[in-house]
Design an enzyme around this catalytic site. Structure first.
Site, mmCIF file in Angstrom:
data_model
loop_
_atom_site.group_PDB
_atom_site.id
_atom_site.type_symbol
_atom_site.label_atom_id
_atom_site.label_comp_id
_atom_site.label_asym_id
_atom_site.label_seq_id
_atom_site.Cartn_x
_atom_site.Cartn_y
_atom_site.Cartn_z
ATOM 1 N N TYR A 7 27.829 21.651 -5.775
ATOM 2 C CA TYR A 7 26.987 22.798 -5.150
ATOM 3 C C TYR A 7 26.925 22.174 -3.685
ATOM 4 O O TYR A 7 27.069 23.227 -2.773
ATOM 5 C CB TYR A 7 25.803 22.869 -5.990
ATOM 6 C CG TYR A 7 24.569 23.524 -5.183
ATOM 7 C CD1 TYR A 7 24.613 24.931 -5.181
ATOM 8 C CD2 TYR A 7 23.566 22.876 -4.519
ATOM 9 C CE1 TYR A 7 23.763 25.645 -4.517
ATOM 10 C CE2 TYR A 7 22.562 23.633 -3.857
ATOM 11 C CZ TYR A 7 22.798 25.055 -3.797
ATOM 12 O OH TYR A 7 21.677 25.687 -3.206
ATOM 13 N N ALA A 51 28.597 20.650 -1.816
ATOM 14 C CA ALA A 51 30.076 20.799 -1.266
ATOM 15 C C ALA A 51 30.489 22.090 -1.008
ATOM 16 O O ALA A 51 30.814 22.724 0.184
ATOM 17 C CB ALA A 51 31.248 20.165 -2.127
ATOM 18 N N HIS A 62 24.039 35.015 -3.965
ATOM 19 C CA HIS A 62 24.389 34.504 -5.579
ATOM 20 C C HIS A 62 24.721 33.082 -5.541
ATOM 21 O O HIS A 62 25.604 32.549 -4.539
ATOM 22 C CB HIS A 62 25.386 35.444 -5.911
ATOM 23 C CG HIS A 62 26.699 35.365 -5.495
ATOM 24 N ND1 HIS A 62 26.987 36.146 -4.353
ATOM 25 C CD2 HIS A 62 27.870 34.719 -5.555
ATOM 26 C CE1 HIS A 62 28.189 35.944 -4.042
ATOM 27 N NE2 HIS A 62 28.885 34.925 -4.707
ATOM 28 N N SER A 122 21.603 26.317 2.018
ATOM 29 C CA SER A 122 20.508 25.120 1.420
ATOM 30 C C SER A 122 20.573 23.879 2.257
ATOM 31 O O SER A 122 21.603 23.643 2.973
ATOM 32 C CB SER A 122 20.890 24.846 0.094
ATOM 33 O OG SER A 122 20.272 23.684 -0.391
ATOM 34 N N ASP A 141 30.812 40.304 -11.403
ATOM 35 C CA ASP A 141 30.678 38.808 -11.782
ATOM 36 C C ASP A 141 31.539 38.254 -10.636
ATOM 37 O O ASP A 141 32.697 38.520 -10.396
ATOM 38 C CB ASP A 141 31.384 38.442 -12.969
ATOM 39 C CG ASP A 141 31.420 37.077 -13.372
ATOM 40 O OD1 ASP A 141 30.947 36.270 -12.353
ATOM 41 O OD2 ASP A 141 31.768 36.742 -14.545
ATOM 42 N N MET A 142 30.703 37.271 -9.892
ATOM 43 C CA MET A 142 31.467 36.744 -8.535
ATOM 44 C C MET A 142 32.568 35.794 -8.873
ATOM 45 O O MET A 142 33.482 35.446 -8.005
ATOM 46 C CB MET A 142 30.499 36.286 -7.747
ATOM 47 C CG MET A 142 29.720 37.496 -7.052
ATOM 48 S SD MET A 142 30.757 38.597 -6.207
ATOM 49 C CE MET A 142 29.635 40.337 -6.300
#
Ligand SMILES: *[C@@H]1O[C@H](CO)[C@@H](O)[C@H](O)[C@H]1NC(C)=O
Ligand SMILES: *[C@@H]1O[C@H](CO)[C@@H](O)[C@H](O)[C@H]1NC(C)=O
Length: 296
Positions: free
Chosen positions: A184, A186, A118, A171, A89-90
């Protein structure tokens, strides 16, 4: 005369874009570690790398999904290839060092390609400054940004030894602030800053590790389509045709293999706005906003 010169320049550019000098042989036998590989683009990356003859270790939180993906990778491979997974889990930055060491050991002691892909899954929404909004900041930056820096840091010695590559899946929202995904956006901008600096330090140090940043537009993963439709973005969904996750994954692999600095996909959909954003910011933002619908 000017027209002729222009035509030649355009022709050369077009030709340059269309040349596909990717050599699949370069991927054969490579040791690849992919994060966020239980679904979406990460999953497709695993399948393409497996088909191309690489050895793949994947990570995500859900062990049952990881098992299924590894099984499918095995089906796409020759018997010499070995694939495996690490459950992680990151959000837990402390575990990132162990995650890299586990991956490297499963890859027979080395690493050629680190694919950071991820993200934490979020509902779209307006940033009103609510308590709920504030609670997102730490989580999102931890998973989408800090864990990338941790993983890349622990992988550096291995990548230096193999003259390997880091692939950062980012993205359009990391080049151009997007409504309804502010935090997101940011976190993706932060990646650009860190890996842009790291890339130059590696050059200054004559360290032969390539960093490929992938600037992706609208890709038709289940998560992306669900998020947009849950948030009522029916107009966007009707005008923008999403790119296929599998095609996207293959383009990422080609760009990484060619050690391209930055790739844009789908290029024609996102590159013009990125190119023009500092020259005509308000016009670009106007065009960008056009696809979004404000819900009350
Ligand atoms: C992370 O590791 C440090 C040092 O080992 C420890 O003090 C800390 O409690 C750990 N944090 C978490 C969230 O596990
Ligand atoms: C921010 O908080 C408001 C009010 O609680 C909520 O409606 C909105 O969806 C939140 N924004 C995000 C991005 O989660």
């Amino acid at each position: 005369m000017l027209k002729k010169i222009l035509a030649v320049v355009l022709g050369l550019l077009l030709g340059y874009w269309m040349i596909d000098d990717f050599n699949p042989e370069n991927v054969k036998g490579k040791r690849v570690f992919i994060t966020g590989a239980s679904t979406g683009i990460g999953e497709q990356l695993a399948y393409h790398y497996a088909k191309l003859g690489a050895n793949v270790v994947i990570t995500a939180r859900r062990e049952n999904r990881l098992k299924e993906v590894v099984e499918k990778c095995q089906e796409l491979s020759t018997s010499q290839q070995k694939h495996d997974y690490v459950v992680a889990d990151m959000m837990d930055l402390n575990s990132t060092e162990e995650v890299i060491e586990a991956a490297v050991s499963k890859l027979q002691g080395g690493l050629d390609i680190l694919v950071l892909n991820h993200i934490i899954l979020l509902d779209l929404g307006i940033w009103t400054g609510s308590k709920h909004n504030i609670s997102l900041i730490e989580k999102v930056l931890k998973v989408n940004f800090e864990s990338y820096v941790y993983l890349a840091s622990f992988a550096l010695p291995h990548l230096e030894a193999s003259k390997g590559s880091i692939v950062v899946v980012s993205s359009f929202a990391g080049k151009f602030g997007q409504p309804f995904v502010s935090i997101y956006s940011a976190s993706k901008f932060a990646l650009e800053g860190f890996f842009g600096a790291l890339r130059q330090e590696l050059k200054l140090r004559n360290c032969d590790i390539s960093i490929t940043t992938c600037i992706l537009g609208f890709i038709g993963t289940e998560n992306a389509v669900n998020q947009l439709s849950n948030y009522g973005q029916t107009f966007l969904l009707s005008v923008l045709k999403p790119a296929a996750p599998s095609d996207t994954a293959l383009e990422i692999i080609k760009s990484a293999s060619k050690r391209v600095r930055q790739m844009y996909y789908p290029m024609l959909e996102i590159y013009p706005l990125i190119l023009m954003r500092d020259w005509l910011p308000e016009t670009c933002e106007f065009i960008n906003r056009y696809v979004y619908t404000l819900n009350s």
